[in-house]
Design a protein around this motif. Sequence first.
Motif, mmCIF file in Angstrom:
data_model
loop_
_atom_site.group_PDB
_atom_site.id
_atom_site.type_symbol
_atom_site.label_atom_id
_atom_site.label_comp_id
_atom_site.label_asym_id
_atom_site.label_seq_id
_atom_site.Cartn_x
_atom_site.Cartn_y
_atom_site.Cartn_z
ATOM 1 N N HIS A 161 0.861 -1.179 0.000
ATOM 2 C CA HIS A 161 0.000 0.000 0.000
ATOM 3 C C HIS A 161 0.901 1.235 0.000
ATOM 4 C CE1 HIS A 161 -2.873 3.016 1.579
ATOM 5 N NE2 HIS A 161 -3.783 2.261 0.972
ATOM 6 N N THR A 194 -2.543 -3.875 -7.875
ATOM 7 C CA THR A 194 -2.663 -2.690 -7.029
ATOM 8 C C THR A 194 -3.289 -3.104 -5.708
ATOM 9 O OG1 THR A 194 -2.910 -1.175 -8.895
ATOM 10 C CG2 THR A 194 -3.738 -0.415 -6.759
ATOM 11 N N ARG A 196 -5.541 -2.035 -3.083
ATOM 12 C CA ARG A 196 -6.523 -0.969 -3.086
ATOM 13 C C ARG A 196 -6.981 -0.528 -1.708
ATOM 14 N NH1 ARG A 196 -11.575 -3.991 -6.098
ATOM 15 N NH2 ARG A 196 -11.811 -5.781 -4.698
ATOM 16 N N ARG A 197 -6.542 -1.195 -0.669
ATOM 17 C CA ARG A 197 -6.856 -0.719 0.683
ATOM 18 C C ARG A 197 -5.731 -1.098 1.634
ATOM 19 N NH1 ARG A 197 -8.650 -4.904 3.839
ATOM 20 N NH2 ARG A 197 -9.470 -6.751 2.769
ATOM 21 N N THR A 221 -4.228 -3.915 -11.953
ATOM 22 C CA THR A 221 -4.190 -2.522 -12.403
ATOM 23 C C THR A 221 -4.856 -2.429 -13.770
ATOM 24 O OG1 THR A 221 -2.099 -2.248 -11.202
ATOM 25 C CG2 THR A 221 -2.671 -0.558 -12.827
#
Length: 277
Positions: A161, A194, A196-197, A221
């Motif tokens: 992240h 990716t 995402r959190r 992505t």
Amino acid sequence: MLRVLKSAVIGPVTDPIGAMLTPVLTPIITPLLNTLYPPRCLACGDRTDGARGLCGACWRDTHFITGAACGKCGVPLIGDATAPDAFVSDAVDTCDPCLRRPPAWDAGAAAVLYGGAARRAVLAFKHGDRLDMRDALAQWMLPAGRALLARAEIVAPVPLHWRRLLRRRYNQSAELARALARRSDREMVPDLLTRRRFTTPQEKMDWTARARNQAGAFVVTPRHAARVDGRSILLIDDVLTSGATLSSGAEALRAAGAARVDVLVLARVAFAEGGSI
């Protein structure tokens, strides 16, 4: 010239001039650099005979996974005192925890067991700003991952992240993936996935909590979605404990159409009570 000098210590250069000069200068420069900066053990910092290695004591304290291992998670099998709960199934070389809770990827391998000197080296690389260790640790991974790399069409790291990336300054899994892809002549896509959190640190979580923590954490992505469809992907990470993080990444790749997802890690945590996968 600076890049050529640097290549003698941390790896090859890719520009034509550097590629031409490195074989000539390395035998001259390396002894000089070793005199000015004596080689140090990756795990404890004591002097060693050669760069990128371990001292005798740390070598004895490092369990390289060279024998029979689970084809899913890489843990040593049969008769290994460091992993007493592992066994080989009748059908395939798979450990008991992977049979009980099959991971989302197809095949996996690990270079070392996470403990002793290997643990110290991993933590120094991960949290100690020791990017200089990258090539040596990637070299540890090559024997275990040779078959996985041979069939991979894309090599990709488990992403951090952005908040963790800012704190650590680099993604250790991406650096390992880059070094492995270079050595095996494979395409490396650093941002294929990716995160995402932001996920909670998992050190004290059990398998169920880790799986819940990582569920849906990754997505392919968007600009790379077409590259994933029908391809064989090799995911790289530094440590495999429960498999929750890698399974979440593998599920995202499957959802985007990946034909196969394998995993290769630097270190495998030995079974805790009840198994770690």
